[in-house]
Design a protein around this motif. Structure first.
Motif, PDB file in Angstrom:
ATOM      1  N   HIS A   1      14.425 101.368  -9.925  1.00  0.00           N
ATOM      2  CA  HIS A   1      15.123 102.644  -9.754  1.00  0.00           C
ATOM      3  C   HIS A   1      16.179 102.429  -8.679  1.00  0.00           C
ATOM      4  N   ALA A   2      17.355 101.966  -9.086  1.00  0.00           N
ATOM      5  CA  ALA A   2      18.366 101.469  -8.143  1.00  0.00           C
ATOM      6  C   ALA A   2      19.035 102.579  -7.348  1.00  0.00           C
ATOM      7  N   VAL A   3      19.240 103.742  -7.970  1.00  0.00           N
ATOM      8  CA  VAL A   3      19.821 104.893  -7.269  1.00  0.00           C
ATOM      9  C   VAL A   3      18.939 106.104  -7.556  1.00  0.00           C
TER      10      VAL A   3
ATOM     11  N   GLY B   1      24.724 100.896   4.244  1.00  0.00           N
ATOM     12  CA  GLY B   1      23.416 100.414   3.828  1.00  0.00           C
ATOM     13  C   GLY B   1      23.433  98.917   3.603  1.00  0.00           C
ATOM     14  N   PRO B   2      22.252  98.313   3.649  1.00  0.00           N
ATOM     15  CA  PRO B   2      22.182  96.856   3.482  1.00  0.00           C
ATOM     16  C   PRO B   2      22.476  96.436   2.046  1.00  0.00           C
ATOM     17  N   ASN B   3      22.584  95.133   1.817  1.00  0.00           N
ATOM     18  CA  ASN B   3      22.780  94.623   0.456  1.00  0.00           C
ATOM     19  C   ASN B   3      21.639  95.071  -0.440  1.00  0.00           C
ATOM     20  N   GLY B   4      21.989  95.504  -1.643  1.00  0.00           N
ATOM     21  CA  GLY B   4      20.966  95.920  -2.594  1.00  0.00           C
ATOM     22  C   GLY B   4      20.535  97.359  -2.420  1.00  0.00           C
ATOM     23  N   ALA B   5      21.198  98.093  -1.520  1.00  0.00           N
ATOM     24  CA  ALA B   5      20.792  99.475  -1.255  1.00  0.00           C
ATOM     25  C   ALA B   5      21.149 100.404  -2.413  1.00  0.00           C
TER      26      ALA B   5
HETATM   27  N1  ADP Z   1      23.426  95.264 -13.818  1.00  0.00           N
HETATM   28  C1  ADP Z   1      22.289  95.271 -13.126  1.00  0.00           C
HETATM   29  N2  ADP Z   1      21.123  94.981 -13.730  1.00  0.00           N
HETATM   30  C2  ADP Z   1      19.955  94.994 -13.053  1.00  0.00           C
HETATM   31  N3  ADP Z   1      19.859  95.273 -11.748  1.00  0.00           N
HETATM   32  C3  ADP Z   1      20.983  95.573 -11.071  1.00  0.00           C
HETATM   33  C4  ADP Z   1      22.249  95.573 -11.723  1.00  0.00           C
HETATM   34  N4  ADP Z   1      23.184  95.893 -10.805  1.00  0.00           N
HETATM   35  C5  ADP Z   1      22.537  96.076  -9.643  1.00  0.00           C
HETATM   36  N5  ADP Z   1      21.219  95.885  -9.787  1.00  0.00           N
HETATM   37  C6  ADP Z   1      20.200  96.043  -8.751  1.00  0.00           C
HETATM   38  O1  ADP Z   1      20.292  97.343  -8.238  1.00  0.00           O
HETATM   39  C7  ADP Z   1      20.119  97.374  -6.853  1.00  0.00           C
HETATM   40  C8  ADP Z   1      21.316  97.988  -6.190  1.00  0.00           C
HETATM   41  O2  ADP Z   1      22.411  97.103  -6.329  1.00  0.00           O
HETATM   42  P1  ADP Z   1      23.855  97.443  -5.760  1.00  0.00           P
HETATM   43  O3  ADP Z   1      24.224  98.805  -6.163  1.00  0.00           O
HETATM   44  O4  ADP Z   1      24.762  96.358  -6.167  1.00  0.00           O
HETATM   45  O5  ADP Z   1      23.614  97.378  -4.191  1.00  0.00           O
HETATM   46  P2  ADP Z   1      24.685  97.260  -3.012  1.00  0.00           P
HETATM   47  O6  ADP Z   1      26.022  97.453  -3.579  1.00  0.00           O
HETATM   48  O7  ADP Z   1      24.292  98.319  -2.059  1.00  0.00           O
HETATM   49  O8  ADP Z   1      24.505  95.905  -2.423  1.00  0.00           O
HETATM   50  C9  ADP Z   1      19.880  95.931  -6.431  1.00  0.00           C
HETATM   51  O9  ADP Z   1      18.492  95.736  -6.331  1.00  0.00           O
HETATM   52  C10 ADP Z   1      20.442  95.144  -7.557  1.00  0.00           C
HETATM   53  O10 ADP Z   1      19.769  93.929  -7.682  1.00  0.00           O
END
Ligand code: ADP
Ligand code: MG
Lengths: 314, 386
Positions: free
Chosen positions: A20-22, A39-43
């Motif tokens: 659940h990324a967002v 926010g940190p990487n992956g946020a």
């Molecule tokens: N196309 C995708 N498919 C699967 N997981 C994704 C995809 N894009 C991003 N993620 C995952 O969603 C989460 C948020 O990613 P992202 O929005 O790129 O974070 P940020 O930009 O804050 O670093 C991360 O855990 C990332 O691995």
């Protein structure tokens, strides 16, 4: 919020399979306001931005650009947005001017106005002297500036910058920050994501702290720091087994939060003078050697630690 | 407007790459030249002679031909070898002398000397020279001198020579042409290479160009285009138009350059242009489709070259389709190359006009429509995904 925000994002959600990324992200940005998404990487910053820019289908939620709904199928609201992606998106075999001209056409500029806008943007991004050199020959900072310039061509109401200073030399970084300040002063709304605390502190009128897909808190720098309460921040730079140090420190009474990154341990404590000696003793006991200690008032970094339980990586 | 902007950028990026200029504009002409030289150059005055080593008439004919500056001679041990050489055009004509010719002549029998040539090229022109050589070889003095050289007693040699010359009427040069009427009505040696290479290279350029489409995706530019008020349909159309223009530019260039440099005559201009136009659309469709099938531009590039050459071979752009077996001819019909080659053949060899190539143009249009349709659907999916 004024009557009509330039951007209003409500309850945005995105799932990638089990991830659940967002999760229910909501925020708004008014004209002339710079909103920092910290926010940190992956946020979930880039994922949020992709939904705001209509590039990614959301799993629930709504995006309004000056009241107009933005989806992956709507083109109209895109005229009001300049989206600058995190990764470079330019043709290295075209010159700076050719790259700008190409995108200007896609932003529906033409004739005299197209020429004027391209020249103006070259000026703003400081690439006038190199306008006819191929982008592939540029330094990292120059490429970044060109990448940003493309988003300014059509004078958007909302400029979205996704970590625009990552991997940029300090001089270019400063130039980028200055131009964002100037654009904001001209009334442009800016959505700025970063994992650099100083950038959020310097640029953003309001900051949303995002971690694991959720906005943990939002407000002006002052409001966020106040959430930390009457606490002191102790920063210890040390070498050695920091993980065991952190867990021992966490066990001390009077310690609110502990985080560590890149050899630096940050503690939020109720009273630094009472705890400092004990903290240093704990570090030494674990066999780590201390190279510097600083005691400060809370800042955005402290707020982040307090809200997320972790240090913001730099 | 935006479609044009995308196509234009496509084209100018393509032309900026020096390797592209070489592969698209220099190499094809070089190959057309080489093939033309092969069909019309060195081998044109080479005559093969099939004879047994100790056959006096054969040796005499070889000697007569060798003394003629206008021809070069290759000797073959048997008629089969000569036949293959004529078919492959390593010699332009051949003379085949049956075993025991001299003995049979001496006995007053008639002997058939075979003359082989292909209906095209320079074979027929060599006929007169060969006739002369045969006559010379059977003349009294030639025969006698020859016999003496062979170690015969001069007196015996001359008497034999007199006998042979007396029966010279008995030597019949029997004419046969070999190979199917491959290139009937062809104008010059370069024509055949020009049209088949045109087809081969246009398609290859299309497939190789799929790399540019993949690159745009890898560079993130395609996605960025999506963040502007530009719909996926316009992006797909722009990329397709860009590929089309590149392939078309190459096609028209090859037609113009081979006409000017090698004197190739492409037949009815309207008909030739129509084939080039429709085949450019086929190439663009293939490029676009390929661009959606691979993630990596190098992969697409190398598979593209293999596919491009393979289809060209199957479609008769390497070896004339007339030489194919029936099965291979049927298979060839599944390649656009075969239809384009057939259309050009109609113009070249039978002076066809646009009315004569309606079927071929129709089939090529279907190829183009299917490829472009499939590609547009795939590409829309690829660029809107993630
Ligand atoms: N196309 C995708 N498919 C699967 N997981 C994704 C995809 N894009 C991003 N993620 C995952 O969603 C989460 C948020 O990613 P992202 O929005 O790129 O974070 P940020 O930009 O804050 O670093 C991360 O855990 C990332 O691995
Ligand atoms: Mg990101």
């Amino acid at each position: 919020m004024t009557e009509r925000a330039v951007l209003e994002a409500t309850e945005l959600n995105k799932r990638y399979g089990d991830l659940h990324a967002v999760r229910g992200v909501s925020f708004h940005i008014d004209a002339g306001e710079t909103y920092g998404l910290l926010g940190p990487n992956g946020a979930g910053k880039t994922t949020t931005i992709a939904m705001v820019g209509g590039l990614l289908e959301n799993d629930g939620g709504q995006v309004l650009i000056e009241g107009e709904p933005m989806t992956v199928h709507t083109l109209d609201p895109r005229r009001k947005i300049g989206l600058v992606p995190q990764d470079l998106a330019i043709y290295p075999d075209l010159t700076a001017r050719e790259n700008l001209t190409f995108f200007a056409r896609l932003y529906e500029l033409g004739g005299r106005r197209l020429k004027d806008r391209v020249e103006n943007v070259l000026e703003v991004i400081g690439l006038r002297d190199r306008a006819d050199d191929r982008a592939g020959e540029f330094s990292g900072g120059m490429k970044r500036r060109l990448n940003i310039g493309i988003g300014l061509l059509h004078e958007p109401r909302l400029l979205i910058l996704d970590e625009p200073t990552v991997g940029v030399d300090p001089q270019s970084r400063n130039a980028i920050l200055e131009s964002v300040e100037a654009l904001s002063a001209d009334g442009m709304a800016v959505l700025y994501t970063t994992h650099y605390m100083e950038e959020a502190e310097r640029l953003a009128n309001r900051v949303g702290i995002i971690d694991q897909g959720e906005i943990k808190a939002e407000g002006t720098r002052r409001q966020l720091v106040q959430m930390v309460g009457e606490r002191d921040r102790i920063s210890i730079t040390a070498n050695g087994p920091l993980e065991s140090v952190v867990s021992d420190l966490r066990a001390l009474s009077g310690v609110q939060d502990v985080g560590a990154s890149d050899g630096q341990i940050t503690l939020l404590v109720e009273d630094a003078s009472a705890l400092l000696a004990l903290a240093l003793e704990t570090v030494a006991k674990n066999g780590a050697s201390v190279s510097s200690v600083v005691v400060e008032e809370p800042d955005l970094e402290a707020a982040f630690l307090h809200l997320t339980g972790k240090a913001l990586r730099d | 407007m935006k479609v044009l902007a995308i196509a234009r950028t496509n084209l100018s990026r393509f032309l900026r790459d020096k390797a592209n200029i070489f592969f698209v504009f220099v190499l094809p002409l070089g190959i057309v030249f080489l093939i033309g030289a092969q069909f019309g150059g060195e081998t044109s005055n080479r005559v093969g002679v099939a004879t047994q080593e100790d056959e006096p008439i054969g040796v005499a004919i070889i000697a007569a031909l060798e003394s003629d500056d206008r021809v070069q001679v290759s000797v073959f041990g048997d008629e089969d070898g000569l036949l293959r050489a004529v078919e492959r055009n390593t010699v332009s004509a051949g003379v085949s002398i049956p075993a025991g010719a001299a003995v049979r002549l001496a006995a007053g029998e008639s002997v058939d000397v075979g003359f082989l040539s292909r209906p095209d090229g320079f074979g027929p022109q060599l006929r007169a020279i060969v006739d002369q050589a045969v006559a010379a070889a059977t003349s009294e003095s030639a025969a006698a001198r020859f016999a003496i050289e062979q170690g015969a007693d001069p007196a015996a040699a001359f008497s034999t020579a007199a006998e042979i010359v007396g029966s010279a009427e008995a030597i019949m040069v029997k004419i046969s042409t070999t190979g199917d009427a491959l290139f009937e009505g062809i104008n010059g040696p370069f024509d055949i290479g020009a049209s088949s290479q045109l087809v081969l290279f246009m398609f290859l350029t299309g497939l190789a160009g799929s790399a540019a489409i993949i690159q745009s995706r890898q560079l993130g530019v395609t996605r960025r285009m999506m963040s502007t008020p530009t719909g996926p349909a316009a992006i797909v159309a722009g990329e397709a138009l860009g590929r089309f223009l590149v392939v078309l530019a190459q096609g028209l260039y090859i037609v113009a350059a081979t006409t000017l440099l090698f004197g190739v005559s492409w037949g009815d201009p309207l008909a030739a242009t129509s084939i080039v136009l429709v085949f450019s659309a086929v190439g663009a469709g293939a490029a676009l489709l390929f661009g959606t099938l691979f993630k990596n531009d190098q992969q697409a590039g190398s598979v593209g070259v293999i596919a491009g050459l393979g289809l060209a071979a199957i479609g008769g752009s390497m070896l004339p389709i007339e030489l194919f077996s029936d099965t291979m001819r049927q298979i060839a019909r599944f390649t656009p190359h075969a239809w384009a080659n057939e259309a050009f053949a109609e113009l070249f060899r039978r002076n066809g006009t646009i009315a004569d190539i309606g079927t071929q143009l129709g089939v090529l249009s279907i190829f183009a429509a299917v490829l472009l349709g499939l590609a547009a659907w795939r590409m829309r999916k690829v660029i809107t995904a993630q």
